[in-house]
Design an enzyme around this catalytic site. Structure first.
Site, short mmCIF file in Angstrom:
data_model
loop_
_atom_site.label_atom_id
_atom_site.label_comp_id
_atom_site.label_asym_id
_atom_site.label_seq_id
_atom_site.Cartn_x
_atom_site.Cartn_y
_atom_site.Cartn_z
N LYS A 68 43.64 9.80 -19.34
CA LYS A 68 43.31 10.67 -17.64
C LYS A 68 41.56 11.67 -18.04
O LYS A 68 42.33 12.36 -19.00
CB LYS A 68 44.61 11.36 -17.07
CG LYS A 68 44.01 11.74 -15.54
CD LYS A 68 43.97 10.25 -14.61
CE LYS A 68 42.91 10.61 -13.02
NZ LYS A 68 42.02 10.90 -13.02
N LYS A 92 47.04 19.55 -21.51
CA LYS A 92 46.65 20.37 -20.12
C LYS A 92 48.29 19.46 -19.12
O LYS A 92 49.17 19.29 -18.59
CB LYS A 92 45.76 19.63 -19.22
CG LYS A 92 45.46 20.39 -17.65
CD LYS A 92 44.49 20.69 -17.06
CE LYS A 92 42.76 20.35 -17.80
NZ LYS A 92 41.38 20.39 -17.36
N LYS A 104 38.37 12.59 -21.62
CA LYS A 104 37.04 12.79 -20.73
C LYS A 104 35.87 12.15 -21.24
O LYS A 104 35.82 11.63 -22.57
CB LYS A 104 36.37 14.62 -21.36
CG LYS A 104 36.21 15.37 -20.31
CD LYS A 104 37.21 15.63 -19.66
CE LYS A 104 36.78 17.18 -19.14
NZ LYS A 104 37.44 18.16 -17.79
N THR A 188 42.23 21.93 -7.80
CA THR A 188 42.03 23.02 -9.34
C THR A 188 42.43 24.10 -8.60
O THR A 188 43.10 25.12 -9.25
CB THR A 188 40.57 22.77 -9.29
OG1 THR A 188 40.89 21.02 -9.97
CG2 THR A 188 40.71 23.66 -11.26
N ASN A 219 33.27 23.84 -6.80
CA ASN A 219 34.22 23.27 -6.32
C ASN A 219 36.30 24.27 -6.83
O ASN A 219 36.72 24.73 -6.06
CB ASN A 219 34.55 21.88 -6.83
CG ASN A 219 35.80 21.42 -6.37
OD1 ASN A 219 37.17 21.31 -7.42
ND2 ASN A 219 35.30 20.90 -4.93
N SER A 356 45.21 14.13 -8.77
CA SER A 356 44.79 13.28 -9.19
C SER A 356 46.22 12.16 -9.93
O SER A 356 45.70 11.18 -8.95
CB SER A 356 44.25 12.75 -10.31
OG SER A 356 42.30 13.22 -10.54
#
Ligand code: GLU
Length: 427
Positions: A68, A92, A104, A188, A219, A356
């Protein structure tokens, strides 16, 4: 000499390995990305010319589940950068106990130079190129720097065209009408806010006594600045890629956001805005923002902002890393020696990937949650892991960063061990 970002990221792993009893096989495995895909994406530009862009997708480790991580559109994107960002995603997801590994992606470009039509063609071309590398049970992309719900919507749509069916769980961060989750866009910042609120009493502070400087107004940065402002913190400085503003008496963040949205530039905020005459302010650079005399510094832009060259000049006693990798590993000991406490990225900015995960769960179950449910679950997860990491740091007498890596390593170690290690086979 340029230092590889991935080897810099690996320094944190080395450090944490000193504190865990873990099979050597686990450490060996975690030093290497599982798979790295490099693609060329030819795009027909609006003027008829053909341009070829370089894209990447890296799946770092999938021992805890499908991989992810976001996709970044930025001129500095490179394989090394994407690999280290995928490494951080691995830790994470483990910190938050999500059933995911880390990945990523990225495309090297300045998205501000492309029209919307060109960006759409580029995004669809990227999905064509990586389609066999991703999927709801393999690897699930999401937004990152300069990508947003619109881009995620194109990605999902293109994947659906290729597979000839609807597969909403292949990407997260989608528009709500395409299966996105409520609360994903603010997640986030919201996650970072929960960490800060949880930790503030431990640091002996209240919001009203706490001044904050936020680097980055995308963001993550803009939303955390606003959440802090509404919670009563004094946000005295903000910046974007072009520069920042500083007002010791505090900034009115909602109006900064409004003016920034209209002008696309922070510097325009007080100089041309209506509040110009009311608020004394100084126009500052991003470098100056980092060195301000504030209580809390929030780097929320890109990696490598605090390095061994400026770590001696940082004055904030507390740093909350909302960006990925804003502090290099050689700056860590300098900050530590100076008593500066760093709340690490793999905890602080994990709210995005946590929601997510909630989006992926909702897509697969077909049952959609209210905003209250999303934020409530997010708060529970962030508080739980903030408490865990704080306790590990106290117990082992380490920095919070090392504690976070130890915490993640224990979970990753269990998953890797369950699939068989030397001990497993030889004893
Ligand atoms: N790009 C975000 C991050 O760095 C979110 C990743 C995701 O939602 O998968 O954590």
């Amino acid at each position: 000499m340029t230092i590889s970002l991935l080897s810099d990221a690996n320094q944190r792993l080395e450090k944490a390995l000193q504190y865990v009893t873990i099979d050597d096989d686990v450490a060996t495995r975690l030093h290497y990305p599982k798979a790295s895909l490099v693609v060329s994406i030819p795009v027909r530009m609006d003027d008829g010319t053909l341009r070829v862009f370089q894209g990447y997708r890296v799946r770092y480790d999938d021992s805890r589940g499908p991989t992810k991580g976001g996709v970044r559109y930025h001129p500095s994107v490179s394989l090394d950068e994407v690999q280290s960002l995928a490494f951080w995603m691995t830790f994470k997801c483990a910190v938050l106990n999500l059933p995911f590994g880390g990945a990523k992606g990225g495309i090297t470009l300045n998205p501000k130079e492309l029209s919307k039509f060109e960006l759409e063609r580029l995004t669809r071309g990227y999905v064509d190129a990586i389609a066999d590398f991703i999927g709801p049970d393999i690897d699930i992309p999401a937004p990152d720097v300069y990508t947003n719900p619109m881009v995620m919507g194109w990605m999902m749509d293109q994947y659906n065209i290729i597979r000839r069916k609807l597969v909403p769980a292949v990407v997260t961060g989608k528009p709500i009408t395409m299966g996105g989750s409520l609360g994903r866009e603010t997640a986030t910042a919201m996650g970072a806010f929960f960490v800060m609120q949880r930790a503030l009493p431990w640091l002996g502070r209240t919001p009203a006594e706490t001044t904050v400087a936020v680097q980055g107004f995308g963001n993550a940065g803009a939303i955390i600045a606003e959440l802090l402002y509404h919670a009563g913190y004094r946000v005295v400085a903000v910046s974007d890629s072009k520069g920042g503003v500083y007002a010791p008496q505090g900034l009115d963040i909602p109006s900064v956001r409004q003016i920034k949205n209209a002008n696309q530039e922070i510097k325009a905020v007080y100089c041309t805005g209506t509040v110009c005459s009311d608020v004394d302010h100084e126009v500052i650079s991003n470098e100056q923002l980092l060195e301000l005399d504030v209580d809390v510094l929030v780097p929320a832009a890109l990696e490598n902002q605090i390095t061994s060259s400026n770590a001696h000049h940082i004055r904030a006693p507390f740093i909350f890393e909302v960006a990925n990798g804003p502090i290099t590993s050689d700056a860590d000991p300098i900050l530590e020696e100076r008593g500066i406490q760093v709340f690490p990225d793999i905890l602080v900015n994990a709210g995005g990937v946590t929601v997510s995960y909630f989006e992926w769960v909702q897509n697969r179950s077909g049952l959609y949650w209210s905003l209250e449910e999303v934020n409530g679950r997010l708060e529970t997860s962030m508080n739980r892991e903030t408490d865990n990491i704080w306790a590990i740091a106290k117990d082992l007498h380490t920095s919070l960063r090392t504690a976070a890596y130890v915490h993640a390593l224990n979970r990753l170690g269990d998953a890797i061990k369950a699939k068989g290690t030397r001990d497993f086979y030889m004893n």
